[in-house]
Scaffold this motif. Structure first.
Motif, PDB file in Angstrom:
ATOM      1  N   LEU A 232      -0.870  10.976   4.011  1.00 45.03           N
ATOM      2  CA  LEU A 232      -0.568   9.910   4.975  1.00 45.03           C
ATOM      3  C   LEU A 232       0.304  10.421   6.110  1.00 45.03           C
TER       4      LEU A 232
ATOM      5  N   ALA B  73      -0.101  12.663  -0.371  1.00 39.97           N
ATOM      6  CA  ALA B  73      -1.301  11.822  -0.258  1.00 39.97           C
ATOM      7  C   ALA B  73      -2.020  12.030   1.073  1.00 39.97           C
TER       8      ALA B  73
ATOM      9  N   ALA C  11      -6.599   4.681  -3.106  1.00 41.77           N
ATOM     10  CA  ALA C  11      -5.570   3.826  -2.506  1.00 41.77           C
ATOM     11  C   ALA C  11      -5.463   4.080  -1.008  1.00 41.77           C
ATOM     12  N   VAL C  12      -5.564   5.357  -0.601  1.00 39.75           N
ATOM     13  CA  VAL C  12      -5.505   5.680   0.829  1.00 39.75           C
ATOM     14  C   VAL C  12      -6.721   5.105   1.552  1.00 39.75           C
TER      15      VAL C  12
ATOM     16  N   TRP D 120       4.034  10.452   0.271  1.00 40.45           N
ATOM     17  CA  TRP D 120       3.095  10.204   1.369  1.00 40.45           C
ATOM     18  C   TRP D 120       2.507  11.499   1.922  1.00 40.45           C
TER      19      TRP D 120
ATOM     20  N   ILE E  18       0.818   4.071  -2.954  1.00 35.40           N
ATOM     21  CA  ILE E  18       0.351   5.443  -2.707  1.00 35.40           C
ATOM     22  C   ILE E  18       1.417   6.463  -3.102  1.00 35.40           C
TER      23      ILE E  18
ATOM     24  N   HIS F 287       0.829  -1.208   0.000  1.00 35.20           N
ATOM     25  CA  HIS F 287       0.000   0.000   0.000  1.00 35.20           C
ATOM     26  C   HIS F 287       0.866   1.262   0.000  1.00 35.20           C
TER      27      HIS F 287
ATOM     28  N   VAL G  79      -5.007   8.169  -5.909  1.00 32.31           N
ATOM     29  CA  VAL G  79      -4.356   8.285  -4.599  1.00 32.31           C
ATOM     30  C   VAL G  79      -5.394   8.175  -3.486  1.00 32.31           C
ATOM     31  N   LYS G  80      -6.511   8.937  -3.625  1.00 28.79           N
ATOM     32  CA  LYS G  80      -7.547   8.897  -2.592  1.00 28.79           C
ATOM     33  C   LYS G  80      -8.116   7.486  -2.437  1.00 28.79           C
TER      34      LYS G  80
END
Length: 570
Positions: A568, A566, A527-528, A563, A512, A508, A524-525
């Motif tokens: 994260l 994204a 995947a998050v 990250w 991302i 993951h 991206v959204k």
């Protein structure tokens, strides 16, 4: 754990694989009928406890040798469904309990005796035979000394019923043995039978020229002609380690000969090939086929024997069984199974501190906890490095154990050059091991050699395309692609990894970061959101981001940038 003396009965169905090939439904039905109507009632009536059921075999524990032998005779004398024949071995000795399971000397010897038994025969060790009263002991024949595989002492063996030969020569020869089964005539023309038989006889003759190899004579191997054979059964009956089988198919003047060399103990294929020819001169073709087959399989036999001679990871069968059980838990990849595997690997090392395979597995088990963001066990990374050091200092380590150890010192001790040396040795010894290529790829990534890393990771998948651990090979591909800023390829590799194992956080994280660098905000959204299905809090994400593979200088800044973009990390 508790140790005790007990009597163990080991039984299996003769030729089970061949029966399944001939009639799967009928065999399963017959086996169920035998188990429910005969086997279980008889062991119950003789006070036996079923310890293990292995599909075509069983391990049963008895309070006394008399009850075990009476049960065995009742089983062999019973009315069985058509095709069901048993081999039985009995031994009295020490076992160790682990929950509902037992293992140890009593099981090992009973299983070896069962493997030596003929169909419908019972073999009982001297230890069990000495425990019988005079009338019970009198029904058994023999007392001949046998040398059982991986059993250090000689054991006198007794058999029931009287008059059936006890085949104690199976393990007596120091030479590796091979049987060449009659090649099948697949042409539909009975007249071509002579050609198939001639090929077989010529191969037997040529193989007999190698003095280091024991070749079963033609008359013995031809007793299997026209039969559906279980290769393991052939190995046991003829006392050989290897079996060569093949077929001949003719269409007009063209002939195709196929052959395969099989390890009779494990059932694994060591060599397979096909040879095409034209029947301009049948004897010339026969000679060429013989030469080609013998030339091809002789190195395979030598290589297998070399590996066999070197691959004595432990003389302690209990340690070996503990190791195999640890491996079975290791592949399940859960927190609970990982802890159980660590416990079993440590028990194996308690039995044999020089058991390199167990030490290598223990090292990777600790790494497994680290990369899956699981709480450390024992001293965590320190324990992994200590186990790895044991492997790299051992002269009993095989290529797989070296790869496990090299991965640990690469990831945790940061000793990349030493790890690379160990990986070179591992690849030399096990060039076709998918896991070795996968782990070597990660080491090359950390050494700033992404192109080489990608080659090994890709080759790992090619070698084992259905491997349950292949997600790690795809992750290694994703890392290499990310290093080379080939973000779309990294995305594809990570999606392959997640299709195999959706819960693996590293997949993951790479996905991302790669999508973020591609600027695909919608992906991206998604995947998050997908990641957050598997992660309960931010701590695991932060901890994963600090793994050694994400701290590598050439990529660390780009991982973090992706990250942060994204959302994260902050």
């Amino acid at each position: 754990m508790e140790r005790r003396i007990t009597t163990v009965l080991a039984a299996d169905i003769v030729g089970y694989s061949a029966l399944m090939d001939q009639d799967r439904v009928g065999t399963i039905s017959a086996l169920q009928t035998f188990r429910e109507d005969v086997f279980l009632p008889l062991i119950s009536s003789h006070n036996g406890d079923l310890v293990k059921s292995m599909g075509d075999g069983w391990i049963v524990e008895f309070r006394s040798a008399s009850e075990a032998s009476d049960c065995a005779i009742a089983l062999q004398s019973s009315h069985k469904p058509k095709g069901i024949k048993l081999r039985i071995g009995i031994h009295t000795g020490e076992v160790v309990t682990d929950g509902d399971d037992i293992f140890g000397d009593a099981i090992n010897v009973a299983a070896r005796l069962e493997a030596l038994a003929q169909p419908d025969q019972i073999l009982i060790s001297d230890t069990s035979h000495n425990s019988l009263d005079r009338s019970n002991a009198a029904v058994f024949d023999g007392g001949e000394q046998a040398e059982l595989k991986n059993i250090s002492r000689h054991i006198a063996v007794w058999s029931w019923p009287k008059g059936i030969k006890v085949n104690l020569a199976v393990n007596s020869s120091t030479k590796p043995g091979i049987a060449v089964l009659p090649f099948d005539n697949m042409s539909g023309d009975p007249e071509q039978e002579f050609f198939a038989d001639g090929i077989t006889e010529d191969i037997i003759t040529e193989l007999s020229r190698f003095r280091w190899l024991m070749v079963v004579a033609r008359n013995s191997s031809f007793t299997f002609k026209g039969q559906a054979t279980d290769i393991r059964e052939v190995g046991k009956v003829l006392g050989v380690r290897y079996v060569l089988e093949g077929s001949v198919r003719r269409a007009g003047q063209r002939v195709r000969i196929t052959g395969q060399l099989i390890d009779a103990e494990s059932g694994s294929h060591l060599w397979a090939d096909r040879i095409d020819g034209v029947l301009d001169d049948i004897f010339d073709l026969q000679d060429r086929v013989t030469q080609d087959v013998v030339t091809a399989i002789e190195p395979s036999l030598r290589y297998a024997e070399t590996k066999r001679a070197r691959a004595k990871p432990t003389e302690d069968l209990q340690a070996y069984e503990l190791y195999l059980r640890a491996v079975s838990h290791f592949h399940l990849l859960t927190d609970e199974d990982n802890k159980e595997a660590i416990k079993l690997a440590k028990l194996a090392l308690d039995r044999d501190p020089e058991y390199a395979a167990a030490a290598g597995l223990l090292a990777w088990l600790h790494i497994q906890r680290l990369v899956q963001s699981l709480e450390p066990v024992d001293e965590g990374p320190k324990s992994a490095v200590a186990a790895a050091q044991r492997v790299l200092m051992s002269d009993r380590a095989d290529g797989i154990a070296k790869a496990y150890a090299a991965h640990s010192i690469s990831m945790l001790a940061k000793d990349l050059p030493r790890a690379r040396t160990a990986f070179k040795e591992a690849l030399s010894e096990n060039p076709n091991a998918a896991s070795v290529h996968m782990l070597a790829s990660i080491n090359l990534f950390l050494l700033d050699r992404p192109e080489e890393a990608l080659r090994h990771a890709t080759h790992s998948v090619d070698l084992s395309p259905r491997d349950p651990l292949r997600h790690a090979s795809f992750v290694a591909q994703g890392m290499a692609y990310f290093h080379m800023q080939q973000y779309q390829e990294a995305v594809e590799a990570c999606r392959e990894a997640l299709s195999v194992r959706p819960v693996f956080l590293i997949s993951h994280m790479i996905l991302i970061a790669s999508l973020a660098h591609l600027g695909d905000d919608k992906a991206v959204k998604a995947a998050v959101d997908n990641l957050k299905q598997y992660v309960s809090g931010e701590a695991a994400i932060a901890e994963t981001s600090r793994l050694p593979i994400f701290s590598f200088p050439s990529c660390a800044a780009r991982w973090r940038q992706g990250w942060i973009k994204a959302g994260l990390l902050t």
